[in-house]
Write a protein that holds these residues in place. Structure first.
Motif, PDB file in Angstrom:
ATOM      1  N   GLY A  94       0.756  -1.352  -0.122  1.00  0.00           N
ATOM      2  CA  GLY A  94      -0.028   0.332  -0.182  1.00  0.00           C
ATOM      3  C   GLY A  94       0.726   1.260   0.105  1.00  0.00           C
ATOM      4  N   HIS A  95       1.878   1.265   0.740  1.00  0.00           N
ATOM      5  CA  HIS A  95       2.764   2.388   0.808  1.00  0.00           C
ATOM      6  C   HIS A  95       3.484   2.416  -0.704  1.00  0.00           C
ATOM      7  CE1 HIS A  95       5.883   4.894   2.405  1.00  0.00           C
ATOM      8  NE2 HIS A  95       6.849   4.278   1.917  1.00  0.00           N
ATOM      9  N   LEU A  96       3.984   1.364  -1.258  1.00  0.00           N
ATOM     10  CA  LEU A  96       4.535   1.594  -2.391  1.00  0.00           C
ATOM     11  C   LEU A  96       3.499   2.236  -3.612  1.00  0.00           C
ATOM     12  CD1 LEU A  96       7.249   0.811  -3.483  1.00  0.00           C
ATOM     13  CD2 LEU A  96       6.295  -1.711  -3.981  1.00  0.00           C
ATOM     14  N   ARG A  97       2.439   1.922  -3.484  1.00  0.00           N
ATOM     15  CA  ARG A  97       1.239   2.241  -4.523  1.00  0.00           C
ATOM     16  C   ARG A  97       1.073   3.856  -3.924  1.00  0.00           C
ATOM     17  NH1 ARG A  97      -3.054  -0.696  -2.704  1.00  0.00           N
ATOM     18  NH2 ARG A  97      -2.066  -2.608  -2.843  1.00  0.00           N
ATOM     19  N   ALA A  98       1.063   4.393  -2.966  1.00  0.00           N
ATOM     20  CA  ALA A  98       0.779   5.600  -2.459  1.00  0.00           C
ATOM     21  C   ALA A  98       1.886   6.397  -3.165  1.00  0.00           C
ATOM     22  CB  ALA A  98       0.718   5.769  -1.172  1.00  0.00           C
ATOM     23  N   LEU A  99       3.038   5.850  -3.228  1.00  0.00           N
ATOM     24  CA  LEU A  99       4.148   6.547  -3.669  1.00  0.00           C
ATOM     25  C   LEU A  99       4.096   6.645  -5.046  1.00  0.00           C
ATOM     26  CD1 LEU A  99       7.171   5.042  -1.387  1.00  0.00           C
ATOM     27  CD2 LEU A  99       6.208   7.554  -1.295  1.00  0.00           C
ATOM     28  N   ARG A 100       3.822   5.596  -5.611  1.00  0.00           N
ATOM     29  CA  ARG A 100       3.905   5.441  -7.107  1.00  0.00           C
ATOM     30  C   ARG A 100       2.736   6.178  -8.039  1.00  0.00           C
ATOM     31  NH1 ARG A 100       5.911  -0.676  -8.043  1.00  0.00           N
ATOM     32  NH2 ARG A 100       7.993  -0.111  -7.904  1.00  0.00           N
ATOM     33  N   GLU A 101       1.707   6.416  -7.190  1.00  0.00           N
ATOM     34  CA  GLU A 101       0.795   7.145  -7.516  1.00  0.00           C
ATOM     35  C   GLU A 101       1.218   8.568  -8.096  1.00  0.00           C
ATOM     36  OE1 GLU A 101      -2.696   7.859  -4.990  1.00  0.00           O
ATOM     37  OE2 GLU A 101      -4.092   7.675  -6.512  1.00  0.00           O
ATOM     38  N   LEU A 102       2.025   9.260  -7.243  1.00  0.00           N
ATOM     39  CA  LEU A 102       2.291  10.345  -7.656  1.00  0.00           C
ATOM     40  C   LEU A 102       3.414  10.637  -8.629  1.00  0.00           C
ATOM     41  CD1 LEU A 102       2.720  11.394  -3.539  1.00  0.00           C
ATOM     42  CD2 LEU A 102       0.868  11.745  -5.234  1.00  0.00           C
ATOM     43  N   GLU A 103       4.097   9.485  -8.863  1.00  0.00           N
ATOM     44  CA  GLU A 103       5.298   9.415  -9.791  1.00  0.00           C
ATOM     45  C   GLU A 103       4.973   9.494 -11.326  1.00  0.00           C
ATOM     46  OE1 GLU A 103       7.617   6.508  -8.362  1.00  0.00           O
ATOM     47  OE2 GLU A 103       8.471   7.599  -6.597  1.00  0.00           O
ATOM     48  N   ASP A 104       6.058   9.961 -11.949  1.00  0.00           N
ATOM     49  CA  ASP A 104       6.088   9.916 -13.456  1.00  0.00           C
ATOM     50  C   ASP A 104       4.859  10.560 -14.317  1.00  0.00           C
ATOM     51  OD1 ASP A 104       8.475   8.478 -12.976  1.00  0.00           O
ATOM     52  OD2 ASP A 104       7.300   6.693 -12.573  1.00  0.00           O
ATOM     53  N   ARG A 105       4.420  11.605 -13.568  1.00  0.00           N
ATOM     54  CA  ARG A 105       3.342  12.269 -14.377  1.00  0.00           C
ATOM     55  C   ARG A 105       3.968  13.307 -15.483  1.00  0.00           C
ATOM     56  NH1 ARG A 105      -1.746  10.823 -12.598  1.00  0.00           N
ATOM     57  NH2 ARG A 105      -1.577   9.251 -10.885  1.00  0.00           N
ATOM     58  N   GLY A 106       5.253  13.626 -15.314  1.00  0.00           N
ATOM     59  CA  GLY A 106       5.854  14.643 -16.036  1.00  0.00           C
ATOM     60  C   GLY A 106       7.238  13.880 -16.226  1.00  0.00           C
ATOM     61  N   GLU A 138      -2.624   1.350 -12.873  1.00  0.00           N
ATOM     62  CA  GLU A 138      -2.360   2.518 -13.662  1.00  0.00           C
ATOM     63  C   GLU A 138      -1.079   3.067 -13.709  1.00  0.00           C
ATOM     64  OE1 GLU A 138      -4.478   3.867 -15.829  1.00  0.00           O
ATOM     65  OE2 GLU A 138      -5.951   2.131 -15.269  1.00  0.00           O
ATOM     66  N   ASP A 139      -0.310   3.043 -12.640  1.00  0.00           N
ATOM     67  CA  ASP A 139       0.867   3.782 -12.246  1.00  0.00           C
ATOM     68  C   ASP A 139       1.779   2.808 -13.416  1.00  0.00           C
ATOM     69  OD1 ASP A 139      -0.304   5.644 -10.680  1.00  0.00           O
ATOM     70  OD2 ASP A 139       0.053   4.054  -9.006  1.00  0.00           O
TER      71      ASP A 139
END
Ligand code: HEM
Lengths: 431, 489
Positions: free
Chosen positions: A253-265, B98-99
């Motif tokens: 869950g922690h990993l998902r929370a971090l990745r959700e914010l990454e690589d959008r630009g 999705e990520d």
């Protein structure tokens, strides 16, 4: 030259206000990890001096690891952290924020202890500012305005340059034509290339004093250091053998929370925090190392690279809670996995130097060897210590450091006088 | 550094695909299976005739390989705590969130929601790879399907085509592979490499062996109590534990549909009908000539080259597919010799070397490619005919590696989809890029061809030539691990 500075405000979240705060932070984003630069709470985009900024709710992540030493972790509560990097002094930026986004900042810090409607906002921000012990700026003096202007120049010229071979003897003429076109654009007000501002005298003096002062200090205490060296080495080596290594895999869950914010630009943010190993040795070593890192970053590595790494815009190390923990923040180009690749393959020694004083760090030798080179262990460790930034602002999404480097050379070539044929061709090839 | 001779590899415990491409086996078919009856499925897998990496003379008429997905482990009744020892990427799955899709560039029409298989409930449990000498596939496959019926449902069958060593766009493929260190000649150590080399540590591809960092990649290690019959090998790095990963690998499968007519028609149109020019551009995009020859002058054979001799991308553009997929560089920029040069470059003080240092240490990002083409692609001339041919064709891309995150995902996201790869001005892989604009609206659909006598030539508005139709991450177990996981209970 306008020097860049870090700003950092830390406040304790009042009991029972966490959920409301998180909801407010989420309101500032148009999507997870994507702030609306014009959001009604803190419209970062309206403050032209801000390069990067973030807001985060900092919990006690990994403080519990102190129990590896039989030490019970202090209760640090929950913090709201506002930090970023700006052109010019941080103090006046906080004043500008307080004046320009008063309502939003009041709503934000209204979730914190000791903040009530009567509180003077600017004074409160100053009172809750914390110093940054070590700070890295990729290119000292490069302002937000300059980055935007040079990027626009590059776009204009690259779209205009005829993409054909340049006949021999023609390069200078091609260049002159492009320069004229750019000048016309400037006259029409569609392109701007502002002249750099001189750095304030006080800054120069302070910088010089720092440049000389730190080595001087080192020189002064060197006889003592020399005497203490055998003991230091003995102590370091025995700690390196006995310090526990702690690299459990991060929770899904922690990993998902971090990745959700990454690589959008093209650019990402990284924040990690962890407790310093207990004991006087590590607690004494950390400030000394941070001083050295700060000195190196300020006077040596301020021209496009931190040792071999060319993808870090800004980075900083901050000692929090009276030395109990260290916060590391950076803004970098590329994907997280590539950032870690650089960490491991290019500057593992530098990471080890400072982070091996953190609880659980992969085992090092002689302060710099192994550690982060222990790939699997390191990757788990950094993810477990990483914390999400609920709000993250980037003033120039889509422009990487390498783009800036090229754009700067384009501008320099534009402003330079007559060029030889080869030089002119090299300039055309930048476009 | 170990001085003892390392244990030889147990080739009879390794699935053959790690060592062979089965190129004589021109007929191949990949079966995607879902477990219907776990006991029956296990029973079948327990005796499945899996072909090993032991060299057989004469070559066997047929070869079968077995791989299992994350959900497949659960469907076969493998306990969760045991499965938890596998890598995060494998457990999450290629279309798991999705990520990941964003990082892999699986967006737009390539988004998992448009996949024929591999997303949501359509993740296959077991992948059977069947390879056969000419004429041997059809009957074998039919009888296998009958055998499988009690334990599995057949979700899909991926047929392949023999294109005589070419991929559907018309290029020779499968030419460059890392050389796997089967003899374990490479010392187990963590030392900088100053030269690019093709020989790669076994542990980069096989779990249970040291990798390029001199370390053992994480994998499920079991308390010996869980393996009372000692079916599993013991871990080399932790001899007190049983190693479920040893001799296994991860397998990445992606169904990539190629728009062959689209590629050639677009190029011909850009070239104003000049087909030589169109071909030259296509070759620049791939980074090799159609017949496979390197574009680097002085290359020895098909693979005797790196890019040190082409620092400006004048022969092989930086953005070319093969230069992205394998930049062929060492741990330091080319030409780092002597202790002084090394120290300067170590600290980043060699300004001239910094541009070449944006991408380094390729050795940590190698993949073993084992893909097969499918469909009947038109040859370039047919592609230009009216009406354009439309039959589905493409690549069942397969690659193997011990670390999906550092190998396949890294190559796919940082290098292939990365729009600033090696300092490029903003463009994805000319064959595989998703072409979507960046968050600031800047296009990513150009391809830059550097030249010495002027600004880069730039092809812009590249259409989307390759679409992802399905995909998944699988574990390709060692033979003993397969028997352990499927033993009767
Ligand atoms: C339909 C999609 C693809 C096509 C048409 C394609 C085509 C090719 C061709 C023609 C070559 C040159 C032959 C060779 O060097 O062996 C090649 C090499 C290669 N490709 Fe692809 N490819 C595709 C997808 C991918 C993907 C998805 C990856 C990885 C994520 C990949 C990684 C590689 C690598 C690593 C090489 C070898 C480069 C070297 O070592 O020099 N390819 N590909």
């Amino acid at each position: 030259m306008t020097p860049q500075s870090p700003f950092l405000v830390v406040a304790s979240v009042a009991a029972g206000r966490e959920a409301g705060l998180r909801a407010l932070l989420a309101e500032m984003n148009s999507a997870p990890g994507v702030v609306d630069p014009d959001n009604p709470v803190l419209p970062f985009g309206r403050f032209e001096r801000v390069h990067f900024a973030r807001l985060m709710v900092l919990d006690q992540t990994t403080m519990a690891d102190l129990s590896l030493y039989g030490v019970s972790p202090p209760d640090l509560g929950l913090r709201l952290v506002l930090l970023g990097d700006c052109d010019g002094p941080a103090r006046t930026l906080l004043d500008e924020l307080a004046a320009g986004a008063e309502d939003g900042l009041r709503r934000l810090f209204g979730h914190c202890e000791g903040f009530d409607p009567g509180t003077g906002l600017a004074a409160w921000l100053h009172a809750h500012s914390r110093p940054t012990q070590a700070n890295y700026v990729n290119w000292l003096g490069r302002t937000v305005c300059q980055i935007h202007e040079e990027s626009a120049l590059q776009r204009f010229l690259s779209a205009r340059v005829p993409r054909m071979p340049v006949a021999s003897g023609e390069a200078r003429r091609r260049r002159r034509e492009l320069i004229e076109a750019a000048r016309a654009e400037q006259r029409a007000g569609r392109l701007r290339l502002s002249a750099p501002q001189p750095a304030p005298l006080g800054w120069w003096l302070g910088n010089l004093a720092h440049a000389l002062g730190v080595p001087l200090l080192a020189l002064l205490v060197s006889p003592m250091l020399l005497l203490a060296a055998p003991w230091f080495v003995w102590r370091l080596r025995s700690l390196e053998r006995s310090d526990p290594e702690h690299c459990p895999p991060p929770e899904a869950g922690h990993l998902r929370a971090l990745r959700e914010l990454e690589d959008r630009g093209l650019t990402n943010q990284f924040t990690a925090v962890g407790p310093v190993k207990p004991g006087a040795f590590r607690h004494a070593l950390v400030p000394v190392l941070l001083l050295a890192i700060d000195w190196g970053a300020r006077h040596i590595f301020h021209r496009g690279h931190l040792a071999r790494v060319q993808t870090i815009h800004f980075a900083r190390w901050v000692v929090l809670d009276g030395g109990a923990r260290v916060l590391f923040c950076s803004n970098y180009d590329g994907i997280h996995e590539a950032y870690m690749d650089d960490f491991i393959n290019k500057v593992a020694w530098g990471l080890n130097l400072i982070f091996s004083n953190g609880v659980g760090w992969p085992r090092t030798d002689w302060l710099v060897a192994r550690g982060a080179r222990r790939e699997g262990c390191f990757k788990k460790y950094q993810r477990a210590h990483q914390v999400p930034s609920q709000v993250w602002y980037d003033a120039y999404p889509g422009v990487t450091l390498n783009d800036m480097r090229r754009n700067r050379r384009i501008r320099e070539g534009l402003e330079q006088g007559e060029m030889g044929e080869d030089q002119a061709l090299a300039w055309l090839r930048l476009l | 550094m170990t001085t003892t001779t390392p244990r030889p590899v147990e080739l009879d415990d390794v699935q053959g695909l790690l060592r062979f491409g089965y190129s004589h086996h021109t007929e191949a078919c990949f079966l995607l299976l879902r477990v219907k009856d776990p006991a029956a499925a296990r029973a079948w897998l327990a005796q499945a005739p899996v072909t090993t990496a032991v060299e057989a003379k004469p070559v066997p008429a047929t070869a079968m390989q077995v791989a299992i997905s994350g959900p497949g482990l659960a469907a076969l009744g493998i306990p969760d705590d045991l499965a938890a020892g596998f890598s995060e990427e494998f457990l999450a799955g290629m279309a798991g969130d999705e990520d990941r899709s964003r990082r892999l560039g699986d967006l737009d029409s390539s988004h998992p929601s448009n996949w024929a298989w591999g997303a949501g409930d359509a993740v296959p449990h077991v992948l059977l790879l069947l390879y056969a000498l000419p004429g041997h596939l059809a009957d074998w496959r039919r009888s296998l399907e009958a055998e499988l019926a009690s334990g599995f449902t057949l979700q899909a069958e991926l047929d392949t085509a023999d294109l005589a060593g070419r991929e559907p766009f018309g290029f020779r493929d499968g030419l460059s592979q890392p050389e796997v260190d089967w003899e374990r000649r490479r010392p187990v150590e963590d030392r900088d490499r100053l030269e690019y080399g093709n020989l790669t540590c076994l542990g980069e591809f096989l779990l249970g062996y040291p990798n390029e960092y001199g370390l053992y990649t994480d994998r499920p290690l079991l308390d010996p109590g869980r393996d009372p019959g000692v079916l599993l090998p013991r871990a080399e790095d932790r001899p007190e534990l049983a190693d479920l990963g040893r001799n296994g690998s991860y397998l990445v499968l992606r169904e990539l549909r190629q728009d062959v007519a689209g590629l050639w028609r677009w190029l011909a149109q850009q070239a104003g009908g000049d087909l030589d020019r169109a071909r030259d551009w296509a070759e620049a995009m791939v980074g090799r000539k159609l017949d496979g020859r390197s574009r680097i002058p002085g290359a020895r054979g098909l693979n005797g080259f790196d890019y040190a001799a082409d620092p400006e991308g004048l022969h092989c553009p930086f953005g070319a597919h093969i230069r992205r997929a394998n930049p062929r560089n060492a741990d330091y920029p080319a030409g780092t010799r002597g202790i002084l040069a090394r120290v300067r470059r170590f600290l980043g003080f060699d300004a001239g070397a910094l541009p070449q240092d944006l991408v380094a240490s390729t050795r940590f990002h190698r993949i073993l490619r084992r893909g097969r083409a499918f469909g009947t692609p038109p040859v370039p001339e047919q592609a230009l005919a009216e009406p354009p041919p439309t039959a589905g064709t493409g690549l069942h891309f397969i690659c193997l590696g011990a670390n999906i995150g550092r190998q396949f995902e890294f190559v796919q996201s940082a290098w292939i989809q990365g729009t600033r790869f090696a300092g490029l001005p903003g463009e994805g892989d000319p064959l595989l890029g998703h072409r979507l604009p960046g968050p600031d609206g800047a296009p990513s659909d150009c391809f830059s061809i550097p030249r010495a006598d002027g600004p880069d030539q730039r092809l812009c508005g590249l259409p989307h030539f390759v679409e992802v139709r399905g995909g998944g991450y699988f574990f390709l177990p060692g033979i003993r691990a397969l028997r352990y996981m499927t033993r009767p209970r």
